[in-house]
Design a protein around this motif. Structure first.
Motif, PDB file in Angstrom:
ATOM      1  N   CYS A   1       0.840  -1.203   0.000  1.00 16.07           N
ATOM      2  CA  CYS A   1       0.000   0.000   0.000  1.00 16.07           C
ATOM      3  C   CYS A   1       0.873   1.250   0.000  1.00 16.07           C
ATOM      4  O   CYS A   1       1.663   1.467   0.928  1.00 16.07           O
ATOM      5  N   ALA A   2       0.718   2.069  -1.034  1.00 12.35           N
ATOM      6  CA  ALA A   2       1.479   3.312  -1.137  1.00 12.35           C
ATOM      7  C   ALA A   2       0.941   4.355  -0.163  1.00 12.35           C
ATOM      8  O   ALA A   2      -0.258   4.637  -0.148  1.00 12.35           O
ATOM      9  N   LEU A   3       1.819   4.920   0.641  1.00 10.46           N
ATOM     10  CA  LEU A   3       1.446   6.015   1.545  1.00 10.46           C
ATOM     11  C   LEU A   3       1.867   7.374   0.992  1.00 10.46           C
ATOM     12  O   LEU A   3       1.437   8.406   1.498  1.00 10.46           O
ATOM     13  N   ASP A   4       2.710   7.347  -0.006  1.00 12.92           N
ATOM     14  CA  ASP A   4       3.057   8.528  -0.809  1.00 12.92           C
ATOM     15  C   ASP A   4       2.897   8.122  -2.268  1.00 12.92           C
ATOM     16  O   ASP A   4       2.940   6.932  -2.594  1.00 12.92           O
ATOM     17  N   ASP A   5       2.729   9.093  -3.144  1.00 12.53           N
ATOM     18  CA  ASP A   5       2.767   8.768  -4.565  1.00 12.53           C
ATOM     19  C   ASP A   5       4.130   8.144  -4.871  1.00 12.53           C
ATOM     20  O   ASP A   5       5.181   8.710  -4.540  1.00 12.53           O
ATOM     21  N   ALA A   6       4.106   6.960  -5.497  1.00 16.08           N
ATOM     22  CA  ALA A   6       5.349   6.252  -5.832  1.00 16.08           C
ATOM     23  C   ALA A   6       5.538   6.299  -7.337  1.00 16.08           C
ATOM     24  O   ALA A   6       4.642   5.923  -8.096  1.00 16.08           O
ATOM     25  N   TYR A   7       6.691   6.772  -7.760  1.00 13.45           N
ATOM     26  CA  TYR A   7       6.979   6.889  -9.183  1.00 13.45           C
ATOM     27  C   TYR A   7       8.440   6.497  -9.391  1.00 13.45           C
ATOM     28  O   TYR A   7       9.166   6.184  -8.418  1.00 13.45           O
ATOM     29  N   ILE A   8       8.884   6.456 -10.621  1.00 12.80           N
ATOM     30  CA  ILE A   8      10.206   5.913 -10.921  1.00 12.80           C
ATOM     31  C   ILE A   8      11.309   6.651 -10.160  1.00 12.80           C
ATOM     32  O   ILE A   8      12.202   6.032  -9.566  1.00 12.80           O
ATOM     33  N   GLU A   9      11.239   7.979 -10.130  1.00 14.96           N
ATOM     34  CA  GLU A   9      12.331   8.768  -9.544  1.00 14.96           C
ATOM     35  C   GLU A   9      12.473   8.564  -8.039  1.00 14.96           C
ATOM     36  O   GLU A   9      13.575   8.711  -7.497  1.00 14.96           O
ATOM     37  N   ASN A  10      11.376   8.269  -7.332  1.00 18.38           N
ATOM     38  CA  ASN A  10      11.504   8.095  -5.873  1.00 18.38           C
ATOM     39  C   ASN A  10      11.460   6.631  -5.452  1.00 18.38           C
ATOM     40  O   ASN A  10      11.350   6.327  -4.271  1.00 18.38           O
ATOM     41  N   GLY A  11      11.568   5.708  -6.418  1.00 22.69           N
ATOM     42  CA  GLY A  11      11.758   4.306  -6.056  1.00 22.69           C
ATOM     43  C   GLY A  11      10.512   3.458  -6.043  1.00 22.69           C
ATOM     44  O   GLY A  11      10.315   2.665  -5.114  1.00 22.69           O
ATOM     45  N   CYS A  12       9.669   3.570  -7.065  1.00 24.67           N
ATOM     46  CA  CYS A  12       8.461   2.738  -7.119  1.00 24.67           C
ATOM     47  C   CYS A  12       8.834   1.272  -7.344  1.00 24.67           C
ATOM     48  O   CYS A  12       9.972   0.939  -7.676  1.00 24.67           O
ATOM     49  N   MET A  13       7.860   0.400  -7.175  1.00 30.41           N
ATOM     50  CA  MET A  13       8.072  -1.027  -7.358  1.00 30.41           C
ATOM     51  C   MET A  13       8.277  -1.375  -8.829  1.00 30.41           C
ATOM     52  O   MET A  13       7.677  -0.775  -9.719  1.00 30.41           O
ATOM     53  N   HIS A  14       9.125  -2.367  -9.071  1.00 30.68           N
ATOM     54  CA  HIS A  14       9.369  -2.926 -10.403  1.00 30.68           C
ATOM     55  C   HIS A  14       9.159  -4.448 -10.328  1.00 30.68           C
ATOM     56  O   HIS A  14       9.661  -5.086  -9.394  1.00 30.68           O
ATOM     57  N   TYR A  15       8.454  -4.996 -11.305  1.00 28.53           N
ATOM     58  CA  TYR A  15       8.137  -6.425 -11.312  1.00 28.53           C
ATOM     59  C   TYR A  15       8.567  -7.063 -12.632  1.00 28.53           C
ATOM     60  O   TYR A  15       8.416  -6.454 -13.700  1.00 28.53           O
TER      61      TYR A  15
ATOM     62  N   ASN B   1      15.844   6.201  -4.105  1.00 27.51           N
ATOM     63  CA  ASN B   1      15.054   7.424  -4.122  1.00 27.51           C
ATOM     64  C   ASN B   1      15.983   8.594  -4.430  1.00 27.51           C
ATOM     65  O   ASN B   1      16.832   8.964  -3.612  1.00 27.51           O
ATOM     66  N   LYS B   2      15.810   9.180  -5.608  1.00 26.79           N
ATOM     67  CA  LYS B   2      16.678  10.275  -6.043  1.00 26.79           C
ATOM     68  C   LYS B   2      16.067  11.649  -5.789  1.00 26.79           C
ATOM     69  O   LYS B   2      16.630  12.663  -6.205  1.00 26.79           O
ATOM     70  N   THR B   3      14.924  11.685  -5.120  1.00 32.00           N
ATOM     71  CA  THR B   3      14.186  12.935  -4.983  1.00 32.00           C
ATOM     72  C   THR B   3      14.263  13.491  -3.563  1.00 32.00           C
ATOM     73  O   THR B   3      14.840  12.884  -2.658  1.00 32.00           O
ATOM     74  N   ASP B   4      13.623  14.630  -3.367  1.00 28.53           N
ATOM     75  CA  ASP B   4      13.532  15.248  -2.044  1.00 28.53           C
ATOM     76  C   ASP B   4      12.255  14.838  -1.319  1.00 28.53           C
ATOM     77  O   ASP B   4      11.911  15.423  -0.292  1.00 28.53           O
ATOM     78  N   ARG B   5      11.532  13.846  -1.840  1.00 34.82           N
ATOM     79  CA  ARG B   5      10.281  13.392  -1.245  1.00 34.82           C
ATOM     80  C   ARG B   5      10.421  11.962  -0.734  1.00 34.82           C
ATOM     81  O   ARG B   5      11.165  11.159  -1.290  1.00 34.82           O
ATOM     82  N   TRP B   6       9.676  11.646   0.326  1.00 27.49           N
ATOM     83  CA  TRP B   6       9.629  10.285   0.845  1.00 27.49           C
ATOM     84  C   TRP B   6       8.912   9.360  -0.145  1.00 27.49           C
ATOM     85  O   TRP B   6       8.078   9.819  -0.941  1.00 27.49           O
ATOM     86  N   ARG B   7       9.237   8.071  -0.054  1.00 24.66           N
ATOM     87  CA  ARG B   7       8.453   7.037  -0.717  1.00 24.66           C
ATOM     88  C   ARG B   7       8.191   5.961   0.336  1.00 24.66           C
ATOM     89  O   ARG B   7       9.007   5.090   0.586  1.00 24.66           O
ATOM     90  N   ARG B   8       7.025   6.100   1.002  1.00 24.26           N
ATOM     91  CA  ARG B   8       6.677   5.222   2.116  1.00 24.26           C
ATOM     92  C   ARG B   8       5.557   4.275   1.707  1.00 24.26           C
ATOM     93  O   ARG B   8       4.677   4.623   0.918  1.00 24.26           O
ATOM     94  N   ALA B   9       5.591   3.076   2.264  1.00 20.64           N
ATOM     95  CA  ALA B   9       4.556   2.085   1.984  1.00 20.64           C
ATOM     96  C   ALA B   9       4.326   1.240   3.225  1.00 20.64           C
ATOM     97  O   ALA B   9       5.247   1.020   4.033  1.00 20.64           O
ATOM     98  N   PHE B  10       3.084   0.773   3.387  1.00 22.49           N
ATOM     99  CA  PHE B  10       2.793  -0.215   4.425  1.00 22.49           C
ATOM    100  C   PHE B  10       2.435  -1.513   3.720  1.00 22.49           C
ATOM    101  O   PHE B  10       1.547  -1.540   2.858  1.00 22.49           O
TER     102      PHE B  10
END
Length: 246
Positions: free
Chosen positions: A145-159, A214-223
Motif C-alpha cells: 500500500c502506497a502512503l506517498d505517490d510512488a513513481y520511478i524517480e523516488n523508487g516505485c516497485m518494479h516487477y 530514491n533520487k528525490t527530495d520526497r519520501w516514498r513510504r509504503a505499508f
C-alpha cells in the motif's frame, strides 16, 4: 471492493496487480502521520518494539548523525499499532485478498518500508518466498500500500512479469546483509509500476521484484501486509501465533 475478471486474469498472467484508490485518504494520512511520529522518536521504546531500522549507509554512523530522515523500515506494527491493524483487517482489502488466495486468511507479517529523501536505497531483486518457504506458493500474496505517490524517480516497485510461473529460482545470500538475491535477473525486463498514495499493488510470493533508489527530495513510504491462506504449510512461522483475519 471486488476484483474484476480482467484484473484476476492480469494477476494470474503477470504475478502482480496494481489497484488505485483502495485505501481512503483519511487512513493513508493516519498511517503516514504515525510513521512520522515513530521516525521522530526512532530511539524510543515504541519504535524499538516495531524494529526501527536506519538506512544501511547511515546505520553505522555516530548516533548524532542518525535522525528521523534516515529510518528505512519498521516491522510487525499491527500487534502494537491500532491504525496498522485496522488496515490489515479492512474488509475491502480482504475481499481482494480472498479473491487471489482464498480463505481462511492469516496475516503472515507486515512492514513499513520507507525510502527517505535522497538516501533511500535500492531494495534488491528477490522473491518473497525465497524467505517465506510457504507451500503452496500460490497461498501467499503481498499487498503493498502506497502512503506517498510512488513513481520511478523516488523508487516505485518494479516487477518481472510472469516470473511467478517459473517457480522459485536460486538465490544467493549477500554477505553482511540479510538479503537474498536471484542468481540471474535482468532489470531491463521488469515493469515499473507507479501508483498513487492509497493504491495497493498485490503480488505473488514468487514474482521477482525490486525497487530502485530514491533520487528525490520526497519520501516514498509504503505499508506492506503479507497474507497467507491458513491451510498452507509455513515452515518459518507457527500459524497458531498468526492473526486470523477471515
Amino acid at each position: 471492493m471486488s476484483l474484476s475478471a480482467d484484473q484476476l486474469e492480469f494477476y494470474r498472467k503477470n504475478g502482480y496487480l496494481a489497484v488505485e484508490k483502495v485505501v481512503s485518504e483519511t487512513r493513508v494520512k493516519a498511517m503516514r502521520d504515525r510513521i512520522e511520529q515513530l521516525c521522530d522518536d526512532w530511539q524510543s521504546d515504541h519504535a524499538r518494539r516495531v524494529g526501527a531500522q536506519q538506512e544501511a549507509s547511515i546505520a553505522g554512523a555516530l548516533t548524532q548523525d542518525r535522525n528521523a530522515a534516515s529510518v528505512r523500515k519498521f516491522s510487525d506494527l499491527s500487534p502494537y499499532e491500532p491504525i496498522f491493524a485496522e488496515h490489515a483487517s479492512d474488509a475491502r482489502l480482504l475481499d481482494m485478498v480472498e479473491a487471489l488466495i482464498g480463505a481462511p486468511i492469516l496475516l503472515y507479517a507486515d512492514q513499513a518500508l520507507l525510502k527517505p529523501p535522497r538516501v533511500g536505497s535500492e531494495k534488491m531483486p528477490h522473491q518473497d518466498n525465497a524467505y517465506f518457504k510457504v507451500d503452496p506458493a500460490d497461498a501467499v500474496v503481498t499487498c503493498w500500500c502506497a502512503l506517498d505517490d510512488a513513481y520511478i524517480e523516488n523508487g516505485c516497485m518494479h516487477y518481472l512479469p510472469g516470473s511467478h510461473r517459473e517457480g522459485l529460482v536460486d538465490h544467493t545470500a549477500v554477505k553482511g546483509t540479510p538479503h537474498l538475491v536471484p542468481d540471474e535477473f535482468d532489470p531491463e525486463k521488469a515493469d515499473a509500476v507507479p501508483i498513487k498514495a492509497g493504491g495497493v499493488i498485490f503480488h505473488h510470493s514468487e514474482t521477482l521484484h525490486y525497487s530502485p533508489v530514491n533520487k528525490t527530495d520526497r519520501w516514498r513510504r509504503a505499508f506492506v501486509c503479507h497474507f497467507v491462506q491458513a491451510d498452507a504449510e509455513t515452515p518459518r512461522v507457527d500459524t497458531e501465533k498468526l492473526a486470523r483475519l477471515r
